[in-house]
Design a protein around this motif. Structure first.
Motif, PDB file in Angstrom:
ATOM      1  N   GLN A  49      -9.594   0.021  -4.541  1.00 35.28           N
ATOM      2  CA  GLN A  49     -10.387  -0.883  -3.791  1.00 35.28           C
ATOM      3  C   GLN A  49      -9.918  -0.812  -2.176  1.00 35.28           C
ATOM      4  O   GLN A  49     -10.777  -0.953  -1.301  1.00 35.28           O
ATOM      5  CB  GLN A  49     -10.695  -2.210  -4.341  1.00 35.28           C
ATOM      6  CG  GLN A  49     -11.381  -2.217  -5.634  1.00 35.28           C
ATOM      7  CD  GLN A  49     -12.785  -2.512  -5.565  1.00 35.28           C
ATOM      8  OE1 GLN A  49     -13.318  -2.693  -4.447  1.00 35.28           O
ATOM      9  NE2 GLN A  49     -13.504  -2.536  -6.512  1.00 35.28           N
ATOM     10  N   TYR A  50      -8.481  -1.094  -2.094  1.00 32.76           N
ATOM     11  CA  TYR A  50      -7.995  -1.585  -0.751  1.00 32.76           C
ATOM     12  C   TYR A  50      -7.153  -0.962  -0.206  1.00 32.76           C
ATOM     13  O   TYR A  50      -6.325  -1.306   0.715  1.00 32.76           O
ATOM     14  CB  TYR A  50      -7.738  -3.151  -0.855  1.00 32.76           C
ATOM     15  CG  TYR A  50      -8.625  -4.107  -1.592  1.00 32.76           C
ATOM     16  CD1 TYR A  50      -9.767  -4.134  -1.081  1.00 32.76           C
ATOM     17  CD2 TYR A  50      -8.420  -4.633  -2.868  1.00 32.76           C
ATOM     18  CE1 TYR A  50     -10.753  -5.180  -1.472  1.00 32.76           C
ATOM     19  CE2 TYR A  50      -9.111  -5.463  -3.499  1.00 32.76           C
ATOM     20  CZ  TYR A  50     -10.497  -5.586  -2.659  1.00 32.76           C
ATOM     21  OH  TYR A  50     -11.395  -6.713  -3.333  1.00 32.76           O
ATOM     22  N   GLU A  51      -7.015   0.484  -0.764  1.00 31.18           N
ATOM     23  CA  GLU A  51      -5.923   1.491   0.093  1.00 31.18           C
ATOM     24  C   GLU A  51      -6.730   2.471   0.761  1.00 31.18           C
ATOM     25  O   GLU A  51      -6.128   3.571   0.718  1.00 31.18           O
ATOM     26  CB  GLU A  51      -4.930   1.677  -0.838  1.00 31.18           C
ATOM     27  CG  GLU A  51      -4.089   0.329  -1.568  1.00 31.18           C
ATOM     28  CD  GLU A  51      -3.246   0.664  -2.476  1.00 31.18           C
ATOM     29  OE1 GLU A  51      -2.613   2.064  -2.838  1.00 31.18           O
ATOM     30  OE2 GLU A  51      -2.559  -0.338  -2.958  1.00 31.18           O
ATOM     31  N   THR A  52      -7.875   2.195   1.297  1.00 30.57           N
ATOM     32  CA  THR A  52      -8.633   3.116   2.150  1.00 30.57           C
ATOM     33  C   THR A  52      -8.918   4.436   1.413  1.00 30.57           C
ATOM     34  O   THR A  52      -9.085   5.474   2.295  1.00 30.57           O
ATOM     35  CB  THR A  52      -7.881   3.208   3.455  1.00 30.57           C
ATOM     36  OG1 THR A  52      -7.053   1.994   3.606  1.00 30.57           O
ATOM     37  CG2 THR A  52      -8.601   3.565   4.614  1.00 30.57           C
ATOM     38  N   GLY A  53      -9.059   4.689   0.285  1.00 31.32           N
ATOM     39  CA  GLY A  53      -9.007   5.794  -0.544  1.00 31.32           C
ATOM     40  C   GLY A  53      -7.973   6.928  -0.437  1.00 31.32           C
ATOM     41  O   GLY A  53      -8.029   7.804  -0.481  1.00 31.32           O
ATOM     42  N   GLY A  54      -6.734   6.126  -0.215  1.00 30.04           N
ATOM     43  CA  GLY A  54      -5.464   6.929   0.243  1.00 30.04           C
ATOM     44  C   GLY A  54      -5.214   7.693  -1.006  1.00 30.04           C
ATOM     45  O   GLY A  54      -4.461   8.888  -0.901  1.00 30.04           O
TER      46      GLY A  54
ATOM     47  N   HIS B   2      -6.426  -2.753  -6.575  1.00 25.97           N
ATOM     48  CA  HIS B   2      -6.136  -2.474  -5.428  1.00 25.97           C
ATOM     49  C   HIS B   2      -6.065  -1.032  -5.032  1.00 25.97           C
ATOM     50  O   HIS B   2      -6.489  -0.583  -3.979  1.00 25.97           O
ATOM     51  CB  HIS B   2      -4.675  -3.196  -5.228  1.00 25.97           C
ATOM     52  CG  HIS B   2      -4.445  -3.636  -3.488  1.00 25.97           C
ATOM     53  ND1 HIS B   2      -4.219  -2.511  -2.883  1.00 25.97           N
ATOM     54  CD2 HIS B   2      -4.663  -4.577  -2.989  1.00 25.97           C
ATOM     55  CE1 HIS B   2      -3.795  -3.146  -1.541  1.00 25.97           C
ATOM     56  NE2 HIS B   2      -4.150  -4.512  -1.677  1.00 25.97           N
TER      57      HIS B   2
ATOM     58  N   GLN C 260       0.946   3.883  -3.000  1.00 26.02           N
ATOM     59  CA  GLN C 260       0.619   5.396  -2.490  1.00 26.02           C
ATOM     60  C   GLN C 260       1.913   6.386  -2.626  1.00 26.02           C
ATOM     61  O   GLN C 260       1.481   7.554  -3.043  1.00 26.02           O
ATOM     62  CB  GLN C 260       0.334   5.493  -1.018  1.00 26.02           C
ATOM     63  CG  GLN C 260      -1.054   4.872  -0.915  1.00 26.02           C
ATOM     64  CD  GLN C 260      -2.244   5.453  -1.586  1.00 26.02           C
ATOM     65  OE1 GLN C 260      -2.437   6.571  -1.463  1.00 26.02           O
ATOM     66  NE2 GLN C 260      -2.951   4.657  -2.311  1.00 26.02           N
TER      67      GLN C 260
ATOM     68  N   THR D 190       1.064  -1.291   0.198  1.00 29.95           N
ATOM     69  CA  THR D 190      -0.090   0.057  -0.037  1.00 29.95           C
ATOM     70  C   THR D 190       0.952   1.236  -0.017  1.00 29.95           C
ATOM     71  O   THR D 190       0.643   2.197  -0.676  1.00 29.95           O
ATOM     72  CB  THR D 190      -0.746  -0.023   1.271  1.00 29.95           C
ATOM     73  OG1 THR D 190      -1.821  -1.158   1.197  1.00 29.95           O
ATOM     74  CG2 THR D 190      -1.777   1.409   1.490  1.00 29.95           C
TER      75      THR D 190
END
Ligand SMILES: *Cc1c(COP(=O)(O)O)cnc(C)c1O
Length: 337
Positions: A86-91, A83, A63, A59
């Motif tokens: 979907q899966y990086e907390t909206g980073g 990813h 990012q 992640t």
């Protein structure tokens, strides 16, 4: 319990632990950890790039890549399964102040034509298309992958249109054992590449971002501000070196086991459809009326752990700690569900 929840559940082998214990370490924030320096050079050279940077997670490497390649009010073009979306907390929004422009690809894969159609014209009221992210293999796509022949037109388009191209290669090595393609060729097609050593390769921690010297210089600042500057983390880098040198070619074994599970599932009455199994991930939808949660409970009662990937969708991931004996057991259980 047989754990097929993810390929992140593996534990270091005694040999890996032994290698870690012997690592020479120093303070990496000052660039003085010899084992991290060795890992970064090793991986940069592997991909034919100038530099690499060791980070705690994939992640973070993704990012940091987005941060390096964009300015606020830009946008990232990627598949809707990605990813990074979907899966990086909206980073992407939090760290970089950018928008995403999502493409509905096929099993997580997008084409140059789709990307070209998604590039926005330049108006004050639109975000600026700046970065394309490909994922190889694609997790939510069921471990689908791109070949270099599929990537090449995307690279050409990005060059022509002034877009940067980043590869989320968290499971890239599962792809390369299938295609026989090499890392330098992959590196040549991207501005930056992220790899995870904590997935199928079996290290406890560690990802790397790979790119040219300017990019990685910038990345070091962003890693620090994200809280990812580590000190004597050479012990972890040693695990990554061990994994890259000793646990890479065996990934084919994991892929083959996943394919066997996929073939078996296709024949079971409780399965509606299995996404094409290309690497070490098996994703399937249950037949009408069946929910993933009770199915997973039943599996668990038979000693197998897996995860839901939607209300009626189940995911298995094979890995280093999934032995031949376990595989026989799983195949037997799946025949009798
Ligand atoms: C696992 C994964 C990552 C990174 O995950 P971390 O848990 O943060 O290391 C990135 N991209 C893909 C496709 C992944 O599967």
């Amino acid at each position: 319990m047989i754990n097929l929840i993810s390929d992140t559940v593996t534990k270091p082998t005694p040999q890996m632990l032994d290698f870690m214990m012997k690592a020479e370490v120093g303070d990496d924030v000052f660039g003085q950890d010899p084992t991290i320096n060795e890992l970064e050079s090793y991986v940069a050279e592997m991909f034919g790039k100038e530099k690499a940077i060791f980070c705690p997670s994939g992640t973070m490497t993704n990012q940091i890549a987005i941060k390096c390649h964009t300015q606020p009010l830009d946008e990232v073009i990627c598949d809707h399964y990605s990813h990074v979306y979907q899966y990086e907390t909206g980073g992407y929004a939090f760290n970089s102040g950018v928008a995403v422009n999502l493409i509905q690809g096929t099993n997580g894969k997008i084409t140059a034509e789709q990307i070209e159609a998604a590039i926005k014209p330049v108006y004050d009221w639109l975000p600026i298309s700046k970065l394309v992210v490909l994922e190889n293999s694609c997790n939510k796509g069921g471990g689908s992958y791109y070949t270099l022949d599929e990537i090449r037109p995307i690279t050409t388009l990005c060059k022509d249109r002034g877009l940067k191209l980043h590869l989320d290669g968290a499971r890239l090595f599962n792809v390369l054992v299938e295609t026989g393609e090499n890392t330098v060729d992959i590196g040549n097609h991207f501005d930056s590449v992220s790899i995870c050593i904590s997935k199928g390769l079996g290290a406890p921690v560690g990802s790397l971002l790979i790119g040219d010297a300017d990019l990685i210089k910038q990345a070091r600042r962003y890693r620090k501000v994200m809280g990812g500057g580590m000190r004597q983390a050479g012990y972890l880098a040693a695990a990554c070196l061990f994994a890259l040198k000793n646990q890479r070619t065996r990934l084919k074994i994991d892929n083959d086991k996943a394919k066997e599970i996929g073939l078996l599932l296709e024949k079971q009455p409780y399965v509606k459809v299995v996404r094409p199994v290309k690497t070490n991930i098996v994703i399937f939808d249950l037949a009408d009326g069946q929910k993933a949660d009770p199915f997973l409970e039943k599996l668990k009662s038979k000693g197998i752990l897996a995860t839901a990937f939607g209300p009626e969708t189940v995911r298995f991931v094979t890995h280093l700690d999934y032995t031949d004996e376990m595989h026989v057991e799983v195949m037997n259980v799946l025949k009798r569900m």
